[in-house]
Design an enzyme around this catalytic site. Structure first.
Site, mmCIF file in Angstrom:
data_model
loop_
_atom_site.group_PDB
_atom_site.id
_atom_site.type_symbol
_atom_site.label_atom_id
_atom_site.label_comp_id
_atom_site.label_asym_id
_atom_site.label_seq_id
_atom_site.Cartn_x
_atom_site.Cartn_y
_atom_site.Cartn_z
ATOM 1 C CD GLU A 187 -3.054 -0.987 2.211
ATOM 2 O OE1 GLU A 187 -2.850 -0.257 3.184
ATOM 3 O OE2 GLU A 187 -4.109 -1.614 2.044
ATOM 4 C CD GLU A 392 -4.045 -5.885 3.008
ATOM 5 O OE1 GLU A 392 -4.847 -5.062 3.483
ATOM 6 O OE2 GLU A 392 -2.815 -5.762 3.086
HETATM 7 C C1 BGP Z 1 -4.455 -2.416 5.154
HETATM 8 C C2 BGP Z 1 -3.145 -2.964 5.586
HETATM 9 C C3 BGP Z 1 -3.200 -4.074 6.556
HETATM 10 C C4 BGP Z 1 -4.428 -4.067 7.403
HETATM 11 C C5 BGP Z 1 -5.696 -3.692 6.755
HETATM 12 C C6 BGP Z 1 -6.880 -3.483 7.678
HETATM 13 O O1 BGP Z 1 -4.352 -1.042 5.032
HETATM 14 O O2 BGP Z 1 -2.317 -3.382 4.523
HETATM 15 O O3 BGP Z 1 -1.976 -4.108 7.208
HETATM 16 O O4 BGP Z 1 -4.366 -4.294 8.699
HETATM 17 O O5 BGP Z 1 -5.528 -2.531 6.011
HETATM 18 O O6 BGP Z 1 -6.720 -2.297 8.402
HETATM 19 P P1 BGP Z 1 -6.991 -2.190 9.938
HETATM 20 O O7 BGP Z 1 -6.121 -3.188 10.613
HETATM 21 O O8 BGP Z 1 -6.673 -0.779 10.290
HETATM 22 O O9 BGP Z 1 -8.448 -2.483 10.097
#
Ligand code: BGP
Length: 495
Positions: A187, A392
């Site tokens: 990201e 993701e």
């Molecule tokens: C993305 C990242 C992850 C992650 C996910 C969910 O931005 O690559 O590392 O954790 O988001 O975000 P969060 O944990 O803040 O809910």
């Protein structure tokens, strides 16, 4: 519903985590701190760093009032065998995690790698392979060694390119034949909104704000941008030279591509498109098409910056583009010229979209927009004509076992089902999708808020925001459901 055989036979099904959110063992076996180790979540407005007037440098200064849950994570470092077995229990044929750069080069600027760190990932990847799970490995997931940032300003410095080349060469050589799918910077397009953590850049040369380590000058921000493009190109070049079987992909947060114009006012349409450019394509185009877009150069002119980039570097960016495009998608957003845009780890937040039927429960309240994933897949495929990998997608919920010890996470099943139905639509549209990796298949520390309470897992981990808990693992109801989805290769999505 047309549903037979839409997902290809070689589709990757699995889940994704990141070292800094699950491993713990933050100072074990030679590892030194990385940037996320001094933060309680990347949305935080402060970092555990202070400026030392005597040395003229930033140094680690953790806040004794805060609980840094990521330091122990879910102890994946010591429990990965148990955790991978649980993943295999759902039928995963693929698992994504990251290498913590600071385990391999603890301070980042050493010339020789740390054998204990290399050995850990050797064992981890061997275990994945033994279980029949293809490793998908992120080279940098918010894990820039802290020393590189406080000493050099991280990616704002040209020196980073050489440190990075040493690191990627060491891991490509070591894991040759074991790992074939690599993601460069997780990201990294968050540079525009969260430069310190997402892109590993700090301002260390005067003038800078000695009271705010998270403030990055526009010069440093744009210099980091070009340096990262060069670093990415080197990764593709070195990765292919060491092993022609390597497939190197970029990894961008692409929720922001689904930023819809709030109204048909041309200002909203243009604003929404601009958000897509400066939150996404400004990295995607150089990574995939080998060029720095004209509107970026316009911004440089208007902001009065001229980042240093040589002809050779521009040629490198042009010649070494990625093999595939991987991305995260959580939710969509809107652009309205009437409100200022806000954002979090999920993406852009303009005005609430009245057409969406669901938002996730309090306190996060992320809008749920399954059709957004079809939109993003089509936009990206039309633009880059590269295989796309969903690495993701998931939903974080505040969950606790009921009196019988069960967690009925119906909301999660519905979220995944609805998104997979739209992935299926995209496949029918002709989009080449390599796989679907669910984010956070086991509860881990939240990237955004640094807490345990925001749980994404099919597997529950007994650990709480105050740092207590047995770390025991147990299955939520979604576990068996997702197993069935994988077993049917995405054909049986019934809840
Ligand atoms: C993305 C990242 C992850 C992650 C996910 C969910 O931005 O690559 O590392 O954790 O988001 O975000 P969060 O944990 O803040 O809910």
């Amino acid at each position: 519903m047309e549903n037979n055989k839409v997902f290809p036979d070689n589709f990757f099904w699995g889940g994704a985590v990141a070292a800094n959110q699950c491993e713990g063992a933050w100072l074990e076996d030679g590892k030194e701190p990385n940037i996320t180790d001094v933060m309680v979540g990347i949305n935080a407005k402060t970092a555990g760093l202070k400026f030392n007037e005597e040395t003229g440098k930033w140094e680690m200064a953790l806040d004794p009032e805060k609980i840094y849950l990521s330091h122990e994570g879910i102890d994946f470092y010591h429990r990965y065998k148990e955790d991978l077995a649980l993943m295999k229990g759902m039928g995963f044929n693929c698992f994504r995690t990251s290498i913590a750069w600071g385990r391999i080069f603890p301070n980042g600027d050493e010339t020789e790698p740390n054998e204990a760190g290399l050995k850990f990932y050797d064992d981890l990847f061997d275990e994945m392979l033994r279980l029949g799970m293809e490793p998908v490995i992120t080279l940098s997931h918010y894990e820039t060694p802290l020393h590189l940032m406080t000493e050099y300003g991280g990616w704002a410095s040209k020196k980073m390119i050489d440190f990075w080349k040493n690191y990627v060469t060491a891991v490509f050589e070591r894991y040759k034949g074991k790992v074939h799918y690599w993601l460069t910077f997780n990201e990294v397009n968050n540079l525009y909104r969260r430069p310190v953590v997402s892109a590993g850049v700090m301002s260390v040369d005067p003038p800078f704000d000695k009271n705010d380590p998270l403030k990055v000058s526009k010069e440093d921000n744009w210099q980091a941008y070009v340096n990262i493009l060069v670093g990415n190109a080197w990764t593709v070049k070195i990765g292919h030279e060491i092993d022609p079987e390597n497939k190197i992909g970029c990894m961008l947060t692409s929720s922001c591509i689904a930023t819809y114009a709030y109204t048909c006012d041309p200002k909203d349409a243009w604003g929404a498109y601009n958000i897509q450019r400066i939150s996404n394509y400004y990295f995607g185009d150089p990574f995939c098409l080998g060029m720095i877009p004209g509107y970026v150069k316009r911004m440089w002119r208007e902001e009065g910056v001229q980042p240093e980039v040589s002809e050779e570097e521009l040629k490198l960016i042009k010649d070494y583009t990625v093999d595939f495009f991987s991305f995260s998608y959580y939710r969509s957003g809107t652009f309205s010229s009437e409100v200022e845009n806000a954002f979090d780890t999920g993406g852009i937040k303009g005005k609430d979209n009245p057409y969406l039927k669901a938002v996730s429960p309090e306190p996060w309240k992320w809008p749920v927009d399954p059709e957004g994933i079809r939109y993003v897949l089509n936009v990206l495929y039309d633009r880059y004509h590269l295989p796309l990998f969903i690495v993701e997608n998931g939903i974080g919920l505040d969950e606790q076992p009921d009196a019988n010890g069960e967690i009925d996470d119906e909301f999660r099943k519905t979220y995944i089902r609805d998104h997979l139905l739209q992935v299926r639509e995209a496949l029918l549209d002709g989009v080449e999708v390599m796989g679907y990796l669910y984010w956070g298949p086991i509860d881990i520390v939240s990237a955004g808020t640094g807490e345990m309470r925001k749980r994404y897992g099919f597997v529950y981990v007994d650990r709480y925001n105050d740092g207590t808990g047995t770390l025991e693992r147990s299955k939520k109801n979604s576990y068996d459901w997702f197993k069935k989805v994988i077993e049917s290769n995405g054909e049986d999505l019934e809840i």
